[in-house]
Motif scaffolding. Structure first.
Motif, mmCIF file in Angstrom:
data_model
loop_
_atom_site.group_PDB
_atom_site.id
_atom_site.type_symbol
_atom_site.label_atom_id
_atom_site.label_comp_id
_atom_site.label_asym_id
_atom_site.label_seq_id
_atom_site.Cartn_x
_atom_site.Cartn_y
_atom_site.Cartn_z
ATOM 1 N N ALA A 1 10.900 4.452 -9.486
ATOM 2 C CA ALA A 1 11.810 5.631 -9.680
ATOM 3 C C ALA A 1 11.605 6.498 -10.920
ATOM 4 C CB ALA A 1 13.105 5.509 -9.290
ATOM 5 N N ARG A 2 11.741 5.846 -11.971
ATOM 6 C CA ARG A 2 11.717 6.462 -13.351
ATOM 7 C C ARG A 2 10.243 7.161 -13.392
ATOM 8 N NH1 ARG A 2 16.915 6.773 -14.384
ATOM 9 N NH2 ARG A 2 18.006 4.855 -14.353
ATOM 10 N N LEU A 3 9.205 6.319 -13.020
ATOM 11 C CA LEU A 3 7.895 7.122 -13.321
ATOM 12 C C LEU A 3 7.938 8.200 -12.268
ATOM 13 C CD1 LEU A 3 5.218 6.804 -14.677
ATOM 14 C CD2 LEU A 3 4.435 5.065 -12.966
ATOM 15 N N LEU A 4 8.439 8.136 -10.986
ATOM 16 C CA LEU A 4 8.143 9.263 -10.233
ATOM 17 C C LEU A 4 9.194 10.715 -10.721
ATOM 18 C CD1 LEU A 4 8.112 7.703 -6.783
ATOM 19 C CD2 LEU A 4 6.550 9.635 -7.559
ATOM 20 N N MET A 5 9.985 10.232 -11.323
ATOM 21 C CA MET A 5 10.919 11.336 -12.094
ATOM 22 C C MET A 5 10.071 12.095 -13.165
ATOM 23 S SD MET A 5 14.947 9.781 -12.565
ATOM 24 C CE MET A 5 15.795 8.736 -11.046
ATOM 25 N N GLU A 6 9.214 11.311 -13.904
ATOM 26 C CA GLU A 6 8.544 11.957 -15.063
ATOM 27 C C GLU A 6 7.343 12.771 -14.217
ATOM 28 O OE1 GLU A 6 6.681 8.982 -17.700
ATOM 29 O OE2 GLU A 6 8.418 7.982 -17.818
ATOM 30 N N THR B 1 -7.855 3.304 -8.327
ATOM 31 C CA THR B 1 -6.743 4.202 -8.647
ATOM 32 C C THR B 1 -5.510 3.719 -9.319
ATOM 33 O OG1 THR B 1 -7.538 5.198 -6.587
ATOM 34 C CG2 THR B 1 -5.540 6.147 -7.627
ATOM 35 N N SER B 2 -5.225 4.040 -10.670
ATOM 36 C CA SER B 2 -4.315 3.597 -11.482
ATOM 37 C C SER B 2 -2.780 3.932 -10.648
ATOM 38 C CB SER B 2 -4.189 4.081 -12.776
ATOM 39 O OG SER B 2 -3.668 5.678 -12.582
ATOM 40 N N PHE B 3 -1.595 3.241 -10.925
ATOM 41 C CA PHE B 3 -0.542 3.434 -10.405
ATOM 42 C C PHE B 3 0.056 4.745 -10.545
ATOM 43 C CE2 PHE B 3 4.170 2.349 -10.081
ATOM 44 C CZ PHE B 3 4.002 2.378 -8.483
ATOM 45 N N ARG B 4 -0.109 5.236 -11.714
ATOM 46 C CA ARG B 4 0.227 6.701 -12.224
ATOM 47 C C ARG B 4 -0.529 7.774 -11.365
ATOM 48 N NH1 ARG B 4 3.643 8.728 -16.369
ATOM 49 N NH2 ARG B 4 3.582 11.031 -16.122
ATOM 50 N N ASP B 5 -1.613 7.613 -11.347
ATOM 51 C CA ASP B 5 -2.588 8.499 -10.344
ATOM 52 C C ASP B 5 -2.147 8.840 -9.150
ATOM 53 O OD1 ASP B 5 -3.816 9.229 -12.985
ATOM 54 O OD2 ASP B 5 -5.648 8.395 -12.622
ATOM 55 N N GLY B 6 -2.267 7.384 -8.694
ATOM 56 C CA GLY B 6 -1.855 7.256 -7.284
ATOM 57 C C GLY B 6 -0.550 8.041 -6.705
ATOM 58 N N LEU B 7 0.477 7.618 -7.661
ATOM 59 C CA LEU B 7 2.040 8.183 -7.515
ATOM 60 C C LEU B 7 1.741 9.835 -7.564
ATOM 61 C CD1 LEU B 7 4.408 5.971 -9.682
ATOM 62 C CD2 LEU B 7 4.088 6.132 -7.068
ATOM 63 N N ALA B 8 0.912 10.468 -8.622
ATOM 64 C CA ALA B 8 0.793 11.659 -8.520
ATOM 65 C C ALA B 8 0.397 12.456 -7.324
ATOM 66 C CB ALA B 8 0.086 12.186 -9.943
ATOM 67 N N HIS B 9 -0.703 11.632 -7.012
ATOM 68 C CA HIS B 9 -1.501 12.257 -5.754
ATOM 69 C C HIS B 9 -0.634 12.214 -4.419
ATOM 70 C CE1 HIS B 9 -5.052 12.251 -7.655
ATOM 71 N NE2 HIS B 9 -5.498 10.834 -7.513
ATOM 72 N N THR C 1 0.956 -1.228 0.073
ATOM 73 C CA THR C 1 -0.147 -0.057 -0.189
ATOM 74 C C THR C 1 0.976 1.308 -0.144
ATOM 75 O OG1 THR C 1 -1.807 -1.326 1.228
ATOM 76 C CG2 THR C 1 -1.955 1.143 1.170
ATOM 77 N N PHE C 2 0.539 2.526 -0.622
ATOM 78 C CA PHE C 2 1.329 3.490 -0.751
ATOM 79 C C PHE C 2 0.192 4.635 -1.045
ATOM 80 C CE2 PHE C 2 0.199 2.875 -5.122
ATOM 81 C CZ PHE C 2 -0.029 4.204 -5.537
ATOM 82 N N ASP D 1 3.629 -5.127 -5.876
ATOM 83 C CA ASP D 1 2.471 -4.664 -6.297
ATOM 84 C C ASP D 1 1.992 -3.802 -5.410
ATOM 85 O OD1 ASP D 1 -0.643 -4.891 -6.095
ATOM 86 O OD2 ASP D 1 -0.581 -6.943 -6.925
ATOM 87 N N PHE D 2 1.897 -2.286 -6.016
ATOM 88 C CA PHE D 2 1.589 -1.216 -5.270
ATOM 89 C C PHE D 2 0.172 -1.091 -5.348
ATOM 90 C CE2 PHE D 2 6.429 -0.413 -6.430
ATOM 91 C CZ PHE D 2 6.609 -0.406 -5.007
ATOM 92 N N ASN D 3 -0.543 -0.624 -4.282
ATOM 93 C CA ASN D 3 -1.968 -0.544 -4.219
ATOM 94 C C ASN D 3 -2.332 0.971 -3.612
ATOM 95 O OD1 ASN D 3 -4.520 -1.648 -5.096
ATOM 96 N ND2 ASN D 3 -5.152 -1.909 -3.075
ATOM 97 N N TYR D 4 -3.055 1.616 -3.943
ATOM 98 C CA TYR D 4 -3.399 2.931 -3.320
ATOM 99 C C TYR D 4 -4.091 2.819 -2.082
ATOM 100 C CZ TYR D 4 -4.035 7.995 -3.322
ATOM 101 O OH TYR D 4 -4.142 9.243 -2.902
ATOM 102 N N ALA D 5 -3.771 3.687 -1.063
ATOM 103 C CA ALA D 5 -4.313 3.509 0.050
ATOM 104 C C ALA D 5 -5.858 3.419 0.240
ATOM 105 C CB ALA D 5 -3.681 4.624 1.072
ATOM 106 N N GLY D 6 -6.406 4.511 -0.542
ATOM 107 C CA GLY D 6 -7.877 4.350 -0.432
ATOM 108 C C GLY D 6 -8.570 3.194 -0.970
#
Length: 332
Positions: free
Chosen positions: A258-263, A305-313, A184-185, A219-224
């Motif tokens: 890490a690469r996605l968070l850099m973007e 919540t998609s991984f990219r959207d969750g990372l952006a939040h 969870t993240f 396997d990253f899953n958004y907290a909500g």
């Protein structure tokens, strides 16, 4: 109408990262929430303090320690639903202080189980596990029937807690379901976890990104979504006595993350692997990927919540709360 509307709910570990998101979701579902905060002399509420005041005002916040059986019996009494999240979770610290993990994760869980067994009002207990109990995947995606492997004192303590929950269902008919969330993240997660570690370094202007192993996948899953999965299991009588995964069904390596968070942050820097951030070789979990068929079949739950959207939040929240992070040091 939510099955929780007007029902009395008790949450342990409510002051933690996932616990605070669960409390928020339970209030939105109309539940009467009692939230356990680990006692401290500062009267700090942990991450519950990050919840908007108009939501938090309806929550009964109580202090205590799951290692105290008398206090747990008092707080569980009369509650219709119990969500048990309280545990020590940092894997690196479990190498240094394993006794603490047994006392809190196994002993604390036993106290909750005993309290729930004595509570005639109980409809269901949701005991929260972790995907770390599987160790490195021996098959993917990982089903609930996957062997349990204690690759760290932390994971071993959670295996013990899960087996105690299983024993209380089989021995006494306790209406318990074990929710097994994968990684969870989201907002409110500390830098002991990899995504906040990456985001905090990038957002603070680091000229290099200091990480541990880059190849393990998670396997990253958004907290909500994790909170929604726990609530779905709490309302599912067919899940009683079962272990049920909660995950995204997607797999991302640490380097890909890490690469996605850099973007997302617009910060492109070199990555340096630091030895102090590596787990002992035989303790590293190299691959985690959830099989989520069971929770979908039982409850209809799927991640929203998609991984990219969750990372952006998450990056947005960390950027607004950098005072909580110290990117200059490795947080254990």
């Amino acid at each position: 109408m939510s099955y929780l509307k007007g029902r009395k709910v008790f949450v342990t570990g409510a002051d933690g990262f996932i616990g605070s998101h669960l409390v928020e979701a339970l209030v939105a579902s109309g539940a009467n929430v009692r939230a356990l905060v680990y006692y401290n002399s500062w009267n700090a509420k942990g991450w519950l303090a990050d919840i908007p005041a108009d939501i938090l005002s309806s929550v009964e916040i109580v202090t205590g320690d799951v290692r105290d059986p008398t206090r747990m019996r008092e707080l569980v009494r009369g509650r219709d639903y119990v969500f048990h999240l309280a545990s020590l979770i940092a894997i690196p610290y479990s190498y240094e202080a394993p006794d603490s993990y047994i006392a809190t994760n196994v002993g604390g869980t036993l106290n909750i189980l005993q309290a729930c067994r004595e509570n005639d009002a109980l409809t269901r207990l949701v005991h929260v596990s972790t995907s770390e109990v599987y160790g490195t995947a021996q098959q993917v995606p990982i089903p609930e029937s996957h062997p349990l492997v204690g690759q760290s004192p932390y994971s071993a303590s959670k295996i013990g807690a899960d087996k105690m929950a299983e024993s209380f269902h089989l021995s006494f008919g306790l209406p318990v379901v074990t929710a097994r969330p994968f990684n969870t993240f989201g907002p409110r997660q500390t830098a002991r976890a990899v995504i906040p570690t990456i985001a905090a370094q990038l957002l603070s202007g680091a000229n290099e990104l200091r990480l541990g192993a880059l190849t393990p996948t998670r396997d990253f899953n958004y907290a909500g979504d994790t909170a929604a999965g726990m609530i779905a299991l709490g309302g599912c009588a067919a899940a009683e006595g079962q272990v049920v995964n909660i995950g995204s069904g997607e797999e991302w390596s640490i380097e890909q993350t890490a690469r996605l968070l850099m973007e997302i942050t617009g910060q492109n820097v070199p990555i340096r692997c630091e030895e102090e951030r590596l787990r002992p070789e035989k303790s590293e979990v190299n691959r985690l990927l959830a099989d989520t068929k069971l929770i979908a079949e039982l409850t209809g739950w799927t991640r929203q919540t998609s991984f990219r959207d969750g990372l952006a939040h998450t990056a947005d929240w960390i950027g607004r709360n950098l005072q909580h992070f110290d990117p200059s040091r490795y947080q254990r």
